[in-house]
Structure formats: C-alpha cells, structure tokens
Design an enzyme around this catalytic site. Sequence first.
Site, PDB file in Angstrom:
ATOM      1  CB  SER A   1      -0.911  -0.011   1.221  1.00 48.16           C
ATOM      2  OG  SER A   1      -0.153  -0.281   2.363  1.00 48.16           O
TER       3      SER A   1
ATOM      4  CG  HIS B   1      -2.863  -0.656  -3.279  1.00 47.40           C
ATOM      5  ND1 HIS B   1      -3.282   0.602  -2.918  1.00 47.40           N
ATOM      6  CD2 HIS B   1      -2.867  -1.389  -2.127  1.00 47.40           C
ATOM      7  CE1 HIS B   1      -3.521   0.630  -1.620  1.00 47.40           C
ATOM      8  NE2 HIS B   1      -3.278  -0.564  -1.122  1.00 47.40           N
TER       9      HIS B   1
ATOM     10  CD  GLU C   1      -4.452   3.168  -5.718  1.00 51.96           C
ATOM     11  OE1 GLU C   1      -4.681   4.373  -5.716  1.00 51.96           O
ATOM     12  OE2 GLU C   1      -3.798   2.606  -4.813  1.00 51.96           O
TER      13      GLU C   1
ATOM     14  CG  ASN D   1      -3.340   3.928   1.175  1.00 51.38           C
ATOM     15  OD1 ASN D   1      -4.507   3.929   1.565  1.00 51.38           O
ATOM     16  ND2 ASN D   1      -2.607   2.833   1.157  1.00 51.38           N
TER      17      ASN D   1
HETATM   18  N1  3HC Z   1     -16.885 -11.269   1.110  1.00 49.81           N
HETATM   19  C1  3HC Z   1     -18.087 -11.427   0.576  1.00 49.81           C
HETATM   20  N2  3HC Z   1     -19.137 -10.631   0.832  1.00 49.81           N
HETATM   21  C2  3HC Z   1     -18.928  -9.617   1.687  1.00 49.81           C
HETATM   22  C3  3HC Z   1     -17.689  -9.375   2.300  1.00 49.81           C
HETATM   23  C4  3HC Z   1     -16.633 -10.255   1.964  1.00 49.81           C
HETATM   24  N3  3HC Z   1     -15.402 -10.130   2.488  1.00 49.81           N
HETATM   25  N4  3HC Z   1     -17.784  -8.279   3.092  1.00 49.81           N
HETATM   26  C5  3HC Z   1     -19.050  -7.844   2.976  1.00 49.81           C
HETATM   27  N5  3HC Z   1     -19.740  -8.651   2.149  1.00 49.81           N
HETATM   28  C6  3HC Z   1     -21.134  -8.526   1.746  1.00 49.81           C
HETATM   29  C7  3HC Z   1     -22.088  -8.885   2.868  1.00 49.81           C
HETATM   30  O1  3HC Z   1     -22.356 -10.271   2.886  1.00 49.81           O
HETATM   31  C8  3HC Z   1     -23.309  -8.092   2.506  1.00 49.81           C
HETATM   32  O2  3HC Z   1     -24.042  -8.790   1.492  1.00 49.81           O
HETATM   33  P1  3HC Z   1     -25.653  -8.564   1.349  1.00 49.81           P
HETATM   34  O3  3HC Z   1     -25.852  -7.139   0.911  1.00 49.81           O
HETATM   35  O4  3HC Z   1     -26.060  -9.554   0.324  1.00 49.81           O
HETATM   36  O5  3HC Z   1     -26.212  -8.829   2.722  1.00 49.81           O
HETATM   37  C9  3HC Z   1     -22.743  -6.829   1.853  1.00 49.81           C
HETATM   38  O6  3HC Z   1     -21.392  -7.138   1.491  1.00 49.81           O
HETATM   39  C10 3HC Z   1     -22.723  -5.658   2.776  1.00 49.81           C
HETATM   40  O7  3HC Z   1     -22.036  -6.032   3.964  1.00 49.81           O
HETATM   41  P2  3HC Z   1     -22.501  -5.633   5.428  1.00 49.81           P
HETATM   42  O8  3HC Z   1     -23.993  -5.519   5.455  1.00 49.81           O
HETATM   43  O9  3HC Z   1     -21.858  -6.568   6.363  1.00 49.81           O
HETATM   44  O10 3HC Z   1     -21.831  -4.231   5.704  1.00 49.81           O
HETATM   45  P3  3HC Z   1     -21.721  -2.936   4.826  1.00 49.81           P
HETATM   46  O11 3HC Z   1     -23.012  -2.621   4.116  1.00 49.81           O
HETATM   47  O12 3HC Z   1     -21.122  -1.909   5.682  1.00 49.81           O
HETATM   48  O13 3HC Z   1     -20.657  -3.313   3.686  1.00 49.81           O
HETATM   49  C11 3HC Z   1     -18.362  -3.031   3.208  1.00 49.81           C
HETATM   50  C12 3HC Z   1     -19.404  -3.776   4.032  1.00 49.81           C
HETATM   51  C13 3HC Z   1     -18.496  -3.465   1.741  1.00 49.81           C
HETATM   52  C14 3HC Z   1     -17.014  -3.450   3.727  1.00 49.81           C
HETATM   53  C15 3HC Z   1     -18.600  -1.486   3.310  1.00 49.81           C
HETATM   54  O14 3HC Z   1     -18.748  -1.137   4.664  1.00 49.81           O
HETATM   55  C16 3HC Z   1     -17.489  -0.683   2.728  1.00 49.81           C
HETATM   56  O15 3HC Z   1     -17.428  -0.493   1.533  1.00 49.81           O
HETATM   57  N6  3HC Z   1     -16.618  -0.148   3.607  1.00 49.81           N
HETATM   58  C17 3HC Z   1     -15.475   0.676   3.199  1.00 49.81           C
HETATM   59  C18 3HC Z   1     -14.300  -0.222   2.997  1.00 49.81           C
HETATM   60  C19 3HC Z   1     -13.110   0.522   2.521  1.00 49.81           C
HETATM   61  O16 3HC Z   1     -13.042   1.742   2.514  1.00 49.81           O
HETATM   62  N7  3HC Z   1     -12.089  -0.238   2.115  1.00 49.81           N
HETATM   63  C20 3HC Z   1     -10.839   0.340   1.688  1.00 49.81           C
HETATM   64  C21 3HC Z   1      -9.904   0.349   2.821  1.00 49.81           C
HETATM   65  S1  3HC Z   1      -8.354   1.067   2.412  1.00 49.81           S
HETATM   66  C22 3HC Z   1      -7.445  -0.222   1.815  1.00 49.81           C
HETATM   67  O17 3HC Z   1      -7.848  -1.341   1.790  1.00 49.81           O
HETATM   68  C23 3HC Z   1      -6.096   0.145   1.303  1.00 49.81           C
HETATM   69  C24 3HC Z   1      -5.012  -0.206   2.238  1.00 49.81           C
HETATM   70  O18 3HC Z   1      -3.808   0.020   1.582  1.00 49.81           O
HETATM   71  C25 3HC Z   1      -5.039   0.594   3.512  1.00 49.81           C
END
Ligand code: 3HC
Length: 436
Positions: free
Chosen positions: A261, A282, A294, A332
Amino acid sequence: MQWGKTVPESRPGVYVIAVVGQAGAGCEIAADYLPPAIRKRWLSNQPIVYIGCTTRPLAVRISEFYGHVYGMPSPHRGGQDVLLLTCDRRVYWAVAEDPAGAEEAMIGAFLTEARHLPFANKKRSKSASKLTKGHYAHMNIKKVGVLGCGLMGSGIAQVAATAGFDVTVLEQEQKFLDKGFAGIEKSLTRLVERGPEKGGLTPAQKTEAQSHLKGTLNMQDLADCDIVIEAIIENVAEKRKTYAQLDAIVKKDAIFASNTSSISITELMTATKRPERFIGLHFFNPVPMMKLVEVVKTIATAPEVYDTAVEFGARLGKVPLRTSDKTGFIVNRLLVPYLLDAIRAYEEGVGSITDIDEAMKLGCGYPMGPFTLLDFVGLDTTYYITHVMYDEFKERRFASPPLLRRLVLAGWYGRKSGKGFYDYADPNKPVPGEFV
Ligand code: 3HC
C-alpha cells in the site's frame, strides 16, 4: 493482425461489435453502438452480453457459446477491415491485413477474454478457445501465484480463482493457509447467499472457484506462474528477500506484482533481475467487494507488461486505474491524511469516536466512519503506512498522531485483534473506547 486500445478516427469501418460484462472506465465508446435498452443496462453497470455484427456465422457461434445473446442488427458503417471488440471494461480494435481472417481473430480474442467472466459457459469455452491459437496478441496470463494468505492475499486469491485463473497461494506455515482458506470459504458463502443477480455467485461458481485454488508451503510450486502477486507483511527487507528468492525460481517472463500500500515498487523491483516486468497491483479490503485495483508502474516497467497488468485487473472483475510509483499511490495519498485527521480531531475534542464516525457516514455518505475504517484496515498497518509516507514527503499530514502510536504499542490493532478504537468483544456490537 495488429491490436490497439482505441478505435482510430481514420478507420471508419466498424464491422463487428461484441460487448460482455459490465460497464466501466474507458468503455463509454461501446454505449454509442448499443440499442437503447441494452445501453441502459450497460450504463447502469449491469452484467450484459451483446453482439451486433454483420456476419451471421459469428453471431451464431458466439450465441451457441454463451447460450444467451441479445442479437441485434449490425451497427456497421461500411468497411470490412476494422473490428471493434468491447469486452468486460476493455475496448480493442484490430486491423486485419487479411479481412477474411479478421472474423476468426475477433472470435478468438472475444472468447479468450470472455471465458474468465463468471457467466461464461466453461465447457464450451474450452473447445471454443481452440480457435484462438495464434490470434491473440496480448500476453496471456493463465496461472497466478499469490504470496501470503492473510486478509489481502486470500482475497486476491479468491477473486483470481473466481475469475477462472489457476491460483497457487504460498504461505510459510500450514496454519496460515488454513486460516486464509477458511476466510475464502466464508466469503464465497456470503457471495452465494447474495446470489448472482446482486453481483454474488451461484453454488456452482463457488465450487468452480474452489477447484482453481491450491495452497502450498513450497516456493518451487510457483515456478510456472505467469504472474505472482505478493501480499506479505509490509516490511521492505522481508519483501526484498522474498522477491530475490522468487526471482531465481519463477520463469523469466513472468510478471511480479506487489500489493504493497505504500512501499516503493522501485525499491522492491531492484531485488530482482526483472525490473521491466515488475508492477504494483494495489487491492482494497475487502478484496472481493471493493471494485478498485490501482495498477502502479515504475520508470522501468515495460509498456506491454503494464498493459497486460491493467487487462489482468479487469479480468479479475475489478476496475483497474493507472497510477505511478509515488508513495501511497492515489487512494492512500488522500485516505491516510483523512484518517489521521479524524484521530487528531478526536484528540482535540471535536467529537467522540462514534460522533465522528456517524458524521462522516451521514454527512458524506461514506460506508464506514474513519474510526471503524481504521479498525477495519488495521491500526498496525496504518501506523506502518504513516511512517513510509512521512519518510517520503516529510509532511505533518502523513505523520502518526500520538494516540495511534499508543494503541499500536498496546497491541490494539483493531478488528483483527479484538480491540482498537472500538472493542469487538461482541463483533456485532462494537463499543467505542475512551482515550482522551
Ligand atoms: N466477502 C463477501 N461478501 C462480503 C464481504 C466479503 N469479504 N464483506 C461484505 N460482504 C457482503 C455482505 O455479505 C453483505 O451482502 P448482502 O448485501 O447480500 O447482505 C454486503 O457485502 C454488505 O455487507 P454488510 O452488510 O456486512 O456491511 P456494509 O453494508 O457496511 O458493507 C463493506 C461492508 C463493503 C465493507 C462497506 O462497509 C465498505 O465499503 N466499507 C469501506 C471499505 C473501505 O473503505 N475499504 C478500503 C480500505 S483502504 C485499503 O484497503 C487500502 C489499504 O492500503 C489501507
């Protein structure tokens, strides 16, 4: 036959159009050729398969392959020597020296690409892809190696296997493989519960994905991979050591990619003798859900390697965005100062942890507030990133606030360790901590 990325203005004769997959960056061009009903689905990002072509045999063969095709009259504009193929977020054009061979090349490229899509009929794909030999000019990635079966590595392995690639994941100990594969099983099950109409999977697709996945403790098993994606611990020395070992084992024309990252891709590539075949890929957490990858090039990356990596990202079902090797890349660079500012705002008494989280969710429509996201990404990971970014830019906005350091020193890494800005004793009801 030459392949290009855009349809040149000077070649007016669009002869065949095929669209499969979902809309995405760079494919707006396809919308111009689509009838209104299909265009609507394309623009709203729904899965579609659409063929409009002048040649009946091509339509018949592709429709046999897919079983469902929206057959349309040709949008052709005359000429016979330019083919347009738009496939899963990619646009290709081909100029045929021999127009008679153009149709065959079109089928070949289309089927080669499309067989990786979840709704393609794999059985027919195999026989149909025999047509493609010798026609498809891009580097063909079939076997994928993944280093590390943690949160990111297992997610990357999962999406690659779901896209139809043969995937081998390397770990140091069996217990890490077991944990990663259990996570994959859980995630695939959630996707099946979701169902294909909402972007999930059928039970058969889950089984198919699992059949493409293999774990190993032996680096030699990656020797014949076409691309190896590293997702091990964020530690320069450790990564460089691993790449040097890998370089001696994996075939010379394979591409090396890092999911880092923040660490400089350039610094990693110099541990190998293949700098021109080294890129960053990424991904974002959770990998199966987040649409972005990315694709990072260095000053040494060969153009065809970069293009192949971008295409590979799309074949994984992600939207690949091009960026260069500047610490933090795009996301990031913007996300980290935002997360650190949330901690500073909390330290200064601007709001409570839950209020800051709620404010960003309700005021900006973010799916998670910054503290939930920090715990989700991992405080140790974020802390490490701040070091690399501060080291690179020497700007305060990238420096770790004292509270982040305290939490990391205490071993409170967030969701994965059960405690961070929130306490996850009951994972469904996180309780915010009080630190100021
Ligand atoms: N695998 C499969 N399905 C998944 C899953 C996974 N790992 N995680 C979530 N889901 C599915 C759930 O089963 C649910 O399905 P449904 O709608 O059929 O019930 C759906 O996704 C929504 O999940 P939740 O209801 O549990 O929760 P949310 O609505 O909050 O969604 C999320 C979860 C998709 C993680 C959402 O909260 C999100 O987009 N969060 C932001 C994440 C983010 O910003 N990530 C980037 C981080 S930075 C990074 O990674 C870079 C690094 O370098 C730091």
